[in-house]
Design an enzyme around this catalytic site. Structure first.
Site, mmCIF file in Angstrom:
data_model
loop_
_atom_site.group_PDB
_atom_site.id
_atom_site.type_symbol
_atom_site.label_atom_id
_atom_site.label_comp_id
_atom_site.label_asym_id
_atom_site.label_seq_id
_atom_site.Cartn_x
_atom_site.Cartn_y
_atom_site.Cartn_z
ATOM 1 C CG HIS A 125 -2.052 -0.863 1.225
ATOM 2 N ND1 HIS A 125 -1.937 -2.233 1.318
ATOM 3 C CD2 HIS A 125 -3.389 -0.602 1.129
ATOM 4 C CE1 HIS A 125 -3.161 -2.771 1.288
ATOM 5 N NE2 HIS A 125 -4.046 -1.800 1.173
ATOM 6 C CG ASN B 296 4.461 -4.022 2.828
ATOM 7 O OD1 ASN B 296 4.009 -2.890 2.973
ATOM 8 N ND2 ASN B 296 3.684 -5.073 2.616
#
Length: 353
Positions: A172, A204
């Site tokens: 994201h 991440n």
């Protein structure tokens, strides 16, 4: 204060703990909207033919029209003082269509994004968080699924299969946790136009997640925080010939989606008053494992460094007297939490995306 500074962007190697610093740019230093309906627009740059027989002109934004260059100096004295009608008309090609580039700009509830069709990643994604938006908990990540963005033509779209067994997370750019105020808003953060391939373990699911949490915690001090996030593709010096090269992996079959070498965040922390001060922080992180103990300030760079690397501009309308440096105005430090274990609860059953 000195008028010139060197912006050094720190790069972390694939091996945990190893660090490489690449001196990128010589820069000038400085201290330097409501609930929206979901929609997508494609923007292009076009031009108008100068031919007297051309068809009706194509309307284009004034800021995209380039003025004719000033008369060149140093021409031969035998050259005519003025030129007659041009014997060529390059813009006639546009009768067959404008080649681009095209940016697919999507306006959604919790974000606005600009998609890069060539690299199948966003140019940038913009979000806005406040204490009120983070306090609302009407969205739950377990109800969201990753989605291809059908507003982007299929030929240029990032697809779920591009990530399958690629070794990279669908990372994201605007985190789902920033859109808990609405299930629809959270669902829209799962479009692949809000994703880039990111190293999972160590980035991440670890350091990048702690960095996102840092951004949310800024709302304790600032009533309004706006953030621009996106990928970078930075050069690295070859030790053999000492030349600089841009090199990145491309995933998918056929290869479609570029794997960024780095990611940036440009943070605008507003004091909440009309015409008030804005604390700006710019950070560039390598797409690689980063030890949790590494200070986030090691990745702080001047805003101009991100602008030069990305080709974007971030604060051209913000007067210098209203700007502050974020990490001078507040403490820039991460709080380490075990996100990797927590995210196991969100894993989908085998065979589902």
């Amino acid at each position: 204060m000195s008028k010139t500074t060197l912006a050094a962007i720190a790069a972390v190697s694939a091996g945990a703990g190893a660090a490489i610093t690449a001196t990128m740019y010589s820069l000038r230093s400085s201290d330097r909207k409501g609930d929206l309906e979901s929609k997508t627009i494609s923007t292009t740059t076009t031009t108008v033919s100068n031919s007297p027989t051309a068809s009706a002109p194509i309307p284009i934004p004034a800021n995209q029209i380039f003025k004719p260059p000033a008369p060149a100096t140093g021409l031969s004295t035998s050259a005519p003082a003025t030129l007659g009608p041009a014997p060529v008309d390059p813009s006639g090609l546009f009768e067959y269509g404008f080649p681009g580039p095209v940016a697919d700009v999507a306006t959604r509830h919790a974000l606005i994004s600009s998609f890069d069709r060539r690299l199948r990643n966003p140019h940038w994604v913009v979000e806005h968080i406040t204490p009120a938006s983070l306090a609302q908990r009407d969205g739950d990540r377990k109800h969201s699924v990753f989605l291809e963005d059908e507003a982007v033509p299929e030929n240029f779209r990032a697809k779920l299969k591009d990530y399958f067994r690629s070794g990279y997370d669908r990372g994201h750019q605007v985190p789902a946790a920033d859109a808990k105020w609405s299930q629809r808003a959270m669902d829209e953060t799962f479009y692949l136009t809000n994703m880039c391939p990111q190293v999972g373990e160590g980035f991440n699911r670890d350091y990048w997640a702690h960095f996102e949490d840092f951004c949310r915690r800024l709302t304790v001090r600032y009533p309004s925080v706006r953030i621009v996030t996106g990928p970078l593709y930075l050069p690295k010096k070859d030790p053999v010939d000492n030349k600089w090269y841009v090199r990145y992996e491309v995933i998918g079959n056929p290869p479609n989606v570029a794997v960024p070498t780095h990611f940036y965040k440009v943070i605008f922390a507003e004091d909440g008053t009309v015409g008030g001060n804005v604390a700006i922080g710019a950070f560039v992180l390598p797409n690689a494992k980063i030890p949790n103990e590494k200070p986030i300030t090691d990745f702080e760079v001047p805003v101009e460094a991100v602008e030069r690397a990305s080709g974007l501009e971030f604060a051209t309308k913000l007067p210098m007297q209203r700007r502050k440096r974020l990490c001078a105005d507040t403490t820039c430090a991460l709080v380490i939490r075990e996100y990797a274990e927590r995210q196991k609860a969100f894993a989908k059953p085998a065979g589902k995306q």
